[in-house]
Enzyme design. Structure first.
Site, mmCIF file in Angstrom:
data_model
loop_
_atom_site.group_PDB
_atom_site.id
_atom_site.type_symbol
_atom_site.label_atom_id
_atom_site.label_comp_id
_atom_site.label_asym_id
_atom_site.label_seq_id
_atom_site.Cartn_x
_atom_site.Cartn_y
_atom_site.Cartn_z
ATOM 1 N N LYS A 67 0.851 -1.199 0.000
ATOM 2 C CA LYS A 67 0.000 0.000 0.000
ATOM 3 C C LYS A 67 0.878 1.236 0.000
ATOM 4 O O LYS A 67 1.838 1.328 0.765
ATOM 5 C CB LYS A 67 -0.924 0.002 1.217
ATOM 6 C CG LYS A 67 -1.898 1.183 1.221
ATOM 7 C CD LYS A 67 -2.950 1.038 2.301
ATOM 8 C CE LYS A 67 -2.377 1.219 3.687
ATOM 9 N NZ LYS A 67 -3.417 1.167 4.726
ATOM 10 N N ALA A 216 -2.848 7.761 16.867
ATOM 11 C CA ALA A 216 -1.399 7.956 16.865
ATOM 12 C C ALA A 216 -0.736 6.994 15.891
ATOM 13 O O ALA A 216 -0.738 5.790 16.091
ATOM 14 C CB ALA A 216 -0.840 7.761 18.270
#
Length: 320
Positions: A67, A216
């Protein structure tokens, strides 16, 4: 071998929440058993453009892929574009032929929402009644869908610095727009913000709660009061990623917690190698996003597309 092009429109017609949950749980299981290959993410930081790119390769169950995904937090304001945009390439590991090119933006959202759902399946208390959403963007929507598929009709408590965003989510999904404090007091809390300072305080979180910290994903980012990580049982998705850029990265850097204090990975829990919830403790899942989740879901979508005859086939590379 022709390559299959699967657009966002194609994928929307193929995807179900159940498909996503099954693929992501399978990815966690393989990761926990050590049956998958997943080199660390490669970051290309571009501060000039207020963003970065990440390359995320993986191999799982006879499928390989990578990806190419970004994080540009200022895209909506500067360009009227999404913060995250991605492309996925799925390859045949035997011949190296490119099997498919997929929209990776939906893929990322779906697998991330499913990851939060699977974490809650293994770490939340039985029969939760409320789901708190801290941050009401795209990610909150897929998190709601995953949790409803697993737990039924949870009461939704929504909080966002943008009242407009929270009200838009309420109009779409139901529930109530509440304060950060009330959303943080839910049985399951999902934080999905770009925060670099804690937005969920320890005193707001109830005993026995489970928290999915989804935001995060880069050094310096954090959403939770560090006391939640000190006092709770913290499960990460991957040590290499989480220690560098997950919710635990700032408290680790500041010396507030040690890596040895972490309870393990979610994959180890799914594989039965580590215990999940043991009582009324607060549990935390620190999600940074795994490439094995992407390849598992991409392969599942590809298989459904082939079976249904969806997508555009074209010759991308020469066979000679």
């Amino acid at each position: 071998m022709p390559t299959l092009l699967l657009s966002a429109k194609d994928l929307r017609g193929l995807y179900t929440v159940e498909l996503g949950l099954e693929a992501v749980e399978r990815a966690f299981l393989a990761h926990g058993r050590g049956d998958a290959l997943m080199p660390p993410k490669v970051y290309l930081s571009l501060p000039k453009y207020d963003g970065d790119f990440r390359a995320m390769p993986a191999f799982l169950d006879g499928a390989a892929g990578v990806k190419w995904v970004n994080a540009h937090p200022h895209n909506p304001r500067k360009h009227g574009l999404p913060t995250v945009r991605a492309v996925y390439i799925l390859s045949d590991p035997d011949t190296a032929s490119p099997l498919a090119i997929l929209d990776g933006t939906l893929l990322t959202a779906w697998r991330t929402g499913a990851a939060g759902g699977i974490a809650s399946k293994y770490l939340a208390k039985k029969k939760p009644r409320t789901l708190g959403l801290v941050g009401c963007g795209v990610q909150a929507r897929v998190l709601i869908d995953a949790h409803r598929a697993l737990f039924g009709d949870l009461e939704l408590l929504m909080a966002d610095v943008s009242t407009q965003a929270a009200e838009a989510l309420q109009k779409e999904k139901g529930g109530r727009v509440v304060s950060l404090q009330e959303a943080s007091g839910a049985d399951i809390v999902c934080s999905a913000t770009p925060a670099r300072a804690p937005v969920v305080r320890r005193e707001w979180v109830q005993a026995g709660a489970h928290i999915n910290a989804m935001g995060a994903d880069a050094p310096g980012k954090q959403e939770l009061d560090p006391r939640l990580l000190v006092e709770g049982r913290v499960f990460i998705d991957d040590a290499e990623q989480a220690l560098h850029s997950g919710e635990v990265n700032v408290p680790l850097h500041d010396g507030l917690i040690q890596a040895e204090q972490l309870a393990g990975t979610l994959g180890e829990v799914v594989a039965g190698r580590k215990p999940g919830r043991t009582g009324t403790e607060i549990t935390v899942f620190d999600s940074t996003g795994l490439a094995v989740q992407d390849v598992a879901l991409a392969r599942a979508l590809y298989d459904v597309a082939l079976a249904k005859g969806v997508g555009q086939k074209f010759d991308l590379v020469e066979d000679a």
